[in-house]
Design a protein around this motif. Structure first.
Motif, PDB file in Angstrom:
ATOM      1  N   ASP A 204      49.571   8.433  21.044  1.00  0.00           N
ATOM      2  CA  ASP A 204      50.935   8.151  21.478  1.00  0.00           C
ATOM      3  C   ASP A 204      51.455   9.258  22.384  1.00  0.00           C
ATOM      4  O   ASP A 204      52.065   8.993  23.426  1.00  0.00           O
ATOM      5  N   LEU A 205      51.224  10.511  22.005  1.00  0.00           N
ATOM      6  CA  LEU A 205      51.671  11.647  22.808  1.00  0.00           C
ATOM      7  C   LEU A 205      50.976  11.668  24.162  1.00  0.00           C
ATOM      8  O   LEU A 205      51.599  11.906  25.198  1.00  0.00           O
ATOM      9  N   ALA A 206      49.668  11.420  24.154  1.00  0.00           N
ATOM     10  CA  ALA A 206      48.916  11.401  25.410  1.00  0.00           C
ATOM     11  C   ALA A 206      49.370  10.254  26.302  1.00  0.00           C
ATOM     12  O   ALA A 206      49.456  10.397  27.531  1.00  0.00           O
ATOM     13  N   ASP A 207      49.674   9.116  25.699  1.00  0.00           N
ATOM     14  CA  ASP A 207      50.115   7.943  26.451  1.00  0.00           C
ATOM     15  C   ASP A 207      51.434   8.210  27.166  1.00  0.00           C
ATOM     16  O   ASP A 207      51.683   7.689  28.249  1.00  0.00           O
ATOM     17  N   ARG A 208      52.271   9.054  26.563  1.00  0.00           N
ATOM     18  CA  ARG A 208      53.544   9.419  27.205  1.00  0.00           C
ATOM     19  C   ARG A 208      53.353  10.435  28.327  1.00  0.00           C
ATOM     20  O   ARG A 208      54.191  10.544  29.220  1.00  0.00           O
ATOM     21  N   GLY A 209      52.265  11.203  28.282  1.00  0.00           N
ATOM     22  CA  GLY A 209      51.915  12.106  29.365  1.00  0.00           C
ATOM     23  C   GLY A 209      52.701  13.401  29.399  1.00  0.00           C
ATOM     24  O   GLY A 209      53.541  13.676  28.545  1.00  0.00           O
ATOM     25  N   ASP A 210      52.386  14.226  30.397  1.00  0.00           N
ATOM     26  CA  ASP A 210      53.044  15.518  30.611  1.00  0.00           C
ATOM     27  C   ASP A 210      53.017  16.381  29.361  1.00  0.00           C
ATOM     28  O   ASP A 210      54.054  16.845  28.879  1.00  0.00           O
ATOM     29  N   VAL A 211      51.806  16.639  28.848  1.00  0.00           N
ATOM     30  CA  VAL A 211      51.721  17.329  27.569  1.00  0.00           C
ATOM     31  C   VAL A 211      50.429  18.139  27.465  1.00  0.00           C
ATOM     32  O   VAL A 211      49.404  17.788  28.046  1.00  0.00           O
ATOM     33  N   VAL A 212      50.518  19.251  26.723  1.00  0.00           N
ATOM     34  CA  VAL A 212      49.347  20.024  26.330  1.00  0.00           C
ATOM     35  C   VAL A 212      49.153  19.801  24.839  1.00  0.00           C
ATOM     36  O   VAL A 212      50.048  20.084  24.036  1.00  0.00           O
ATOM     37  N   LEU A 213      47.990  19.302  24.462  1.00  0.00           N
ATOM     38  CA  LEU A 213      47.682  19.017  23.063  1.00  0.00           C
ATOM     39  C   LEU A 213      46.626  20.005  22.598  1.00  0.00           C
ATOM     40  O   LEU A 213      45.492  19.982  23.076  1.00  0.00           O
ATOM     41  N   ARG A 214      47.002  20.881  21.660  1.00  0.00           N
ATOM     42  CA  ARG A 214      46.092  21.937  21.216  1.00  0.00           C
ATOM     43  C   ARG A 214      45.618  21.657  19.799  1.00  0.00           C
ATOM     44  O   ARG A 214      46.409  21.563  18.869  1.00  0.00           O
ATOM     45  N   GLY A 215      44.308  21.515  19.648  1.00  0.00           N
ATOM     46  CA  GLY A 215      43.739  21.286  18.334  1.00  0.00           C
ATOM     47  C   GLY A 215      43.813  19.836  17.904  1.00  0.00           C
ATOM     48  O   GLY A 215      43.967  18.916  18.702  1.00  0.00           O
ATOM     49  N   TRP A 216      43.636  19.600  16.589  1.00  0.00           N
ATOM     50  CA  TRP A 216      43.717  18.280  15.966  1.00  0.00           C
ATOM     51  C   TRP A 216      42.642  17.306  16.444  1.00  0.00           C
ATOM     52  O   TRP A 216      42.782  16.096  16.339  1.00  0.00           O
ATOM     53  N   GLY A 217      41.572  17.828  17.020  1.00  0.00           N
ATOM     54  CA  GLY A 217      40.513  16.939  17.507  1.00  0.00           C
ATOM     55  C   GLY A 217      40.854  16.244  18.805  1.00  0.00           C
ATOM     56  O   GLY A 217      40.170  15.297  19.202  1.00  0.00           O
ATOM     57  N   ALA A 218      41.906  16.714  19.493  1.00  0.00           N
ATOM     58  CA  ALA A 218      42.346  16.065  20.730  1.00  0.00           C
ATOM     59  C   ALA A 218      41.244  16.038  21.781  1.00  0.00           C
ATOM     60  O   ALA A 218      41.096  15.058  22.518  1.00  0.00           O
ATOM     61  N   THR A 219      40.445  17.104  21.849  1.00  0.00           N
ATOM     62  CA  THR A 219      39.400  17.151  22.871  1.00  0.00           C
ATOM     63  C   THR A 219      38.345  16.064  22.662  1.00  0.00           C
ATOM     64  O   THR A 219      37.751  15.587  23.628  1.00  0.00           O
ATOM     65  N   CYS A 220      38.121  15.663  21.411  1.00  0.00           N
ATOM     66  CA  CYS A 220      37.158  14.582  21.128  1.00  0.00           C
ATOM     67  C   CYS A 220      37.803  13.207  21.219  1.00  0.00           C
ATOM     68  O   CYS A 220      37.257  12.291  21.827  1.00  0.00           O
ATOM     69  N   LEU A 221      38.964  13.067  20.627  1.00  0.00           N
ATOM     70  CA  LEU A 221      39.636  11.768  20.626  1.00  0.00           C
ATOM     71  C   LEU A 221      39.946  11.285  22.038  1.00  0.00           C
ATOM     72  O   LEU A 221      39.830  10.097  22.341  1.00  0.00           O
ATOM     73  N   LEU A 222      40.339  12.204  22.910  1.00  0.00           N
ATOM     74  CA  LEU A 222      40.790  11.822  24.247  1.00  0.00           C
ATOM     75  C   LEU A 222      39.709  11.972  25.310  1.00  0.00           C
ATOM     76  O   LEU A 222      39.954  11.692  26.485  1.00  0.00           O
TER      77      LEU A 222
END
Length: 278
Positions: free
Chosen positions: A80-98
């Motif tokens: 959901d956060l990535a879909d909204r854009g303009d964001v840095v996502l650190r941790g939580w497996g974001a590098t694999c999920l996205l």
């Protein structure tokens, strides 16, 4: 609408890089908010989610916490956060999920153990290097285990990232400049196709959570895919009622325009064996 997924190795200076990167590009930083979201959805203390992630949870906490729910709610929020854009996502497996989304930049910030230990000793105001190293190794092991369990990958594998930066040799400012350059490259330009892919992943995640939250479907484990609002469900369910209920739950999720129900019924012999196990 840049989206940057970063790792969160303790003492690597990833936090410093993410803060300066967000300020430079005008992006939001999200990390702890995800723990709050997951905790609220599961009706558990936020501190419990933190302990589970950092490998600090006790045996009883690990055994009594529904890890599948943690993974589903985490994925729902990240997409959901990535879909909204303009964001840095650190941790939580974001590098694999996205990772499958072409316009999302995946970055690992790393550093030598010696420098990480020095950083943690300063942060904790301690001179106990052995304790600091043990804390870092425990954190690394927790991350490695979670990445392997959820995604079947080896944590730290450079092929998982578009860019690996070593803050032993590269300053925070230089890291920010390198990431910023990569974000602006044509290879990471957002397209209609990449945007649709991300939106579909976000919708599929919402459907999976809805199935998990509904009393009649929370026990089923199926594959859910989404394309332009159309949901495709594949897998095996117990009976016709469960199959129909799964379709109904999916159809009620906001953004779903159609459901392709390809769920198969469990064979009578397997259904009998399943009933004997309950």
């Amino acid at each position: 609408m840049p989206v940057i997924a970063m790792t969160q190795e303790m003492g690597s200076l990833a936090k410093d890089v993410s803060v300066e990167l967000a300020q430079s590009l005008g992006l939001r930083i999200v990390r702890h908010e995800i723990a709050e979201h997951v905790a609220n959805r599961m009706h558990v203390p936020q501190s419990l989610i933190g302990r589970l992630r950092e490998g600090k949870a006790g045996l009883v906490e690990r055994l009594t916490t529904d890890q599948r729910s943690v993974a589903l709610y985490t994925a729902e929020e990240l997409y959901d956060l990535a879909d909204r854009g303009d964001v840095v996502l650190r941790g939580w497996g974001a590098t694999c999920l996205l990772r499958p989304v072409p316009h999302i930049v995946s970055v690992r910030i790393t550093r030598s153990m010696r420098k990480r230990v020095e950083w943690l000793m300063r942060d904790l105001e301690t001179d106990d290097a052995e304790f600091a190293e043990a804390e870092i190794r425990r954190s690394d092991q927790a991350h490695a285990s979670r990445m392997h369990e959820q995604f079947g990958v080896t944590w730290g594998d450079p092929l998982l990232y578009d860019l690996v930066l070593n803050t032993d040799r590269i300053s925070v400012r230089s890291c920010v400049e390198q990431i910023s350059l990569l974000v602006r490259r044509p290879e990471f330009a957002e397209t209609a196709e990449s945007r649709a892919l991300l939106s579909g992943m976000a919708l599929a995640a919402r459907v999976k959570v809805a199935l998990k939250d509904h009393p009649a479907t929370r026990a089923i484990s199926i594959t859910v895919e989404a394309t332009s609002g159309r949901i495709t469900m594949r897998g095996i369910v117990l009976d016709d009622e469960e199959r129909t209920q799964a379709e109904s739950v999916a159809a009620d999720v906001a953004g779903v325009t159609d459901v392709d129900n390809q769920l198969k019924l469990m064979s009578s012999t397997r259904r009998f064996a399943s009933s004997k196990q309950t």
